[in-house]
Design a protein around this motif. Structure first.
Motif, short mmCIF file in Angstrom:
data_model
loop_
_atom_site.label_atom_id
_atom_site.label_comp_id
_atom_site.label_asym_id
_atom_site.label_seq_id
_atom_site.Cartn_x
_atom_site.Cartn_y
_atom_site.Cartn_z
N MET A 74 0.84 -1.21 0.00
CA MET A 74 0.00 0.00 0.00
C MET A 74 0.87 1.25 0.00
SD MET A 74 -3.03 0.98 2.67
CE MET A 74 -4.06 2.42 2.40
N LEU A 110 -6.54 -0.29 -4.02
CA LEU A 110 -6.29 -0.01 -2.61
C LEU A 110 -7.47 -0.37 -1.71
CD1 LEU A 110 -4.43 3.40 -2.88
CD2 LEU A 110 -3.45 1.20 -2.27
N LEU A 113 -7.30 -3.32 0.68
CA LEU A 113 -6.32 -3.23 1.76
C LEU A 113 -6.88 -2.59 3.02
CD1 LEU A 113 -3.12 -2.15 -0.21
CD2 LEU A 113 -3.68 -4.41 0.66
#
Length: 431
Positions: A74, A110, A113
């Protein structure tokens, strides 16, 4: 005798004799076990709980490592976004549409995550909770241990050693006995040819359990030594000796650190010392038949018992019947001789116990001990003591006075028979 202690317990020492022999059995907990009432059970339950918690922490650590990789990924994604934003700022008009689409794709990557990061926070909190519980349990365990006391395993071991000494002292008071029963066999190992010999030293110290192994009937000079029975079973040879002369037959013995055997194609007995690697003595047995003149398995059978060393053979002068001679272990000189009326060719195997020669009727299936000659009274009797010839062909059968057992070579199997003797216990006044 088979003893079945409770799970987690073990037998340290035992001896059995159905006819007057001392019986001492130590059943004691293993070093890692302390079974003592409810508090011990509570202790084990707490220890199991700690173990389970440790396993859970290990799982959480693995998950944490996995999540940490996501976090690194990330972070890299974020750096890439900053670069993209700079590119958009530099040339807003020409690449606006393209870069915004890429930004959208990156944001979509993303999104998964986010729950991972949330789980990471929860796992970290759970690990902290586990650590706190383990600290609390450690305090409880320490208290229980102080209350019931630590089990002194070393002290227990010393007590067992003392008991073993007392047991052997008790056995030492057993006078020579009469053979009553043979049980077994217990198979120690499967190896070698149909003929061979294996033995331990009856005069060795208690902790000396070396094994010697001589495969084949003749035409060999190689003796293998093993430090323990376990090494023998595993095939871990500690030393190999090459004798100066080949042997003949299978009835050799190791006695007080030396090997006594019949020299190939002769009536000569050889004494070979393992420590020096030299022949200390050799002597011919007068008139003794050799090289398959009067064999059962061997023409000349060297043996030992509680009273010393013996040789069993046959002579023309005694019409091929069994001759017993007691010999000096140092010089091999014949001390005294007994002529029996039993044909050596009709014997299977023989062994001495307390000055009495016991002869089997065969080396094949159905064998039993049925003739006994006492050198004390110079008399014989017919007896009937069966034993299990498990592998159908016995080429060596020797009594070990230290172990109070018969060592046998049973068709390529090394086995041990237990013997039961009728004993009279010697008192202090008798000695």
């Amino acid at each position: 005798m088979t003893i079945g202690p409770k799970e987690g317990w073990q037998v340290y020492s035992s001896a059995q004799d159905a006819d007057g022999r001392c019986i001492c059995t130590v059943v004691a907990p293993e070093q890692s076990l302390c079974s003592r009432d409810a508090k011990s059970r509570q202790l084990r339950q707490l220890l199991e709980k700690v173990q389970n918690m440790s396993q859970s922490i290990e799982v959480l650590n693995l998950r944490t490592q996995r999540d940490f990789q996501y976090v690194i990924k990330m972070e890299n994604q974020m750096k890439g976004l900053r670069t993209k934003f700079r590119q958009v700022e530099d040339d807003r008009k020409s690449i606006m549409a393209k870069n915004f689409q890429e930004l959208k794709d990156k944001m979509d990557e993303l999104k998964p995550l986010i729950p991972v990061l949330e789980q990471y926070k929860m796992d970290a909190a759970l690990i902290s909770q586990f650590k706190e519980e383990i600290r609390n349990l450690s305090v409880v365990l320490t208290g229980i241990q102080e209350e019931i006391g630590a089990y002194d395993y070393d002290e227990l071991y010393q007590r067992v050693l003392r008991l073993d000494t007392r047991l052997r002292s008790c056995m030492g008071k057993l006078t020579c006995g009469k053979l009553m029963k043979i049980t077994g066999p217990v198979t120690i190992k499967t190896s070698g040819t149909r003929f061979g010999a294996w033995m331990t030293d009856p005069l060795a110290a208690t902790r000396n359990n070396r094994v010697w192994y001589m495969d084949s009937y003749t035409n060999s000079k190689i003796v293998r030594e093993y430090k323990t029975i376990d090494d023998f079973v595993s095939g871990v040879v500690s030393q190999t000796y090459s004798l100066p002369f080949k042997w003949e037959g299978t009835n050799h013995i190791v006695y007080n650190g030396s090997l006594y055997y019949n020299k190939y194609q002769s009536n000569i007995i050889v004494k070979y010392n393992f420590e020096t690697g030299t022949v200390l003595a050799q002597r011919a047995l007068e008139f003794a038949g050799f090289h398959n003149m009067y064999p059962y398995t061997s023409d000349i059978d060297v043996m030992a018992d509680e009273l010393g060393m013996w040789v069993v053979y046959a002579t023309n002068q005694n019409a091929g019947n069994v001759v017993i001679s007691q010999i000096d272990p140092d010089t091999l000189q014949v001390l005294k001789t007994w002529n029996t009326e039993y044909s050596k060719r009709n014997a299977g195997e023989s062994f001495m116990i307390c000055g009495t020669l016991y002869i089997t009727n065969s080396h094949l299936s159905g064998a039993k001990v049925y003739y006994a000659y006492s050198t004390k009274t110079s008399s014989y009797e017919y007896i009937d003591i069966p034993f299990h010839n498990q592998y159908f062909h016995i080429s060596m059968l020797d009594y070990n006075a230290r172990e109070r057992a018969l060592y046998a070579w049973n068709n390529g199997h090394q086995v041990i028979f237990n013997v039961t003797l009728f004993h009279v216990i010697k008192t202090e006044d008798d000695s």
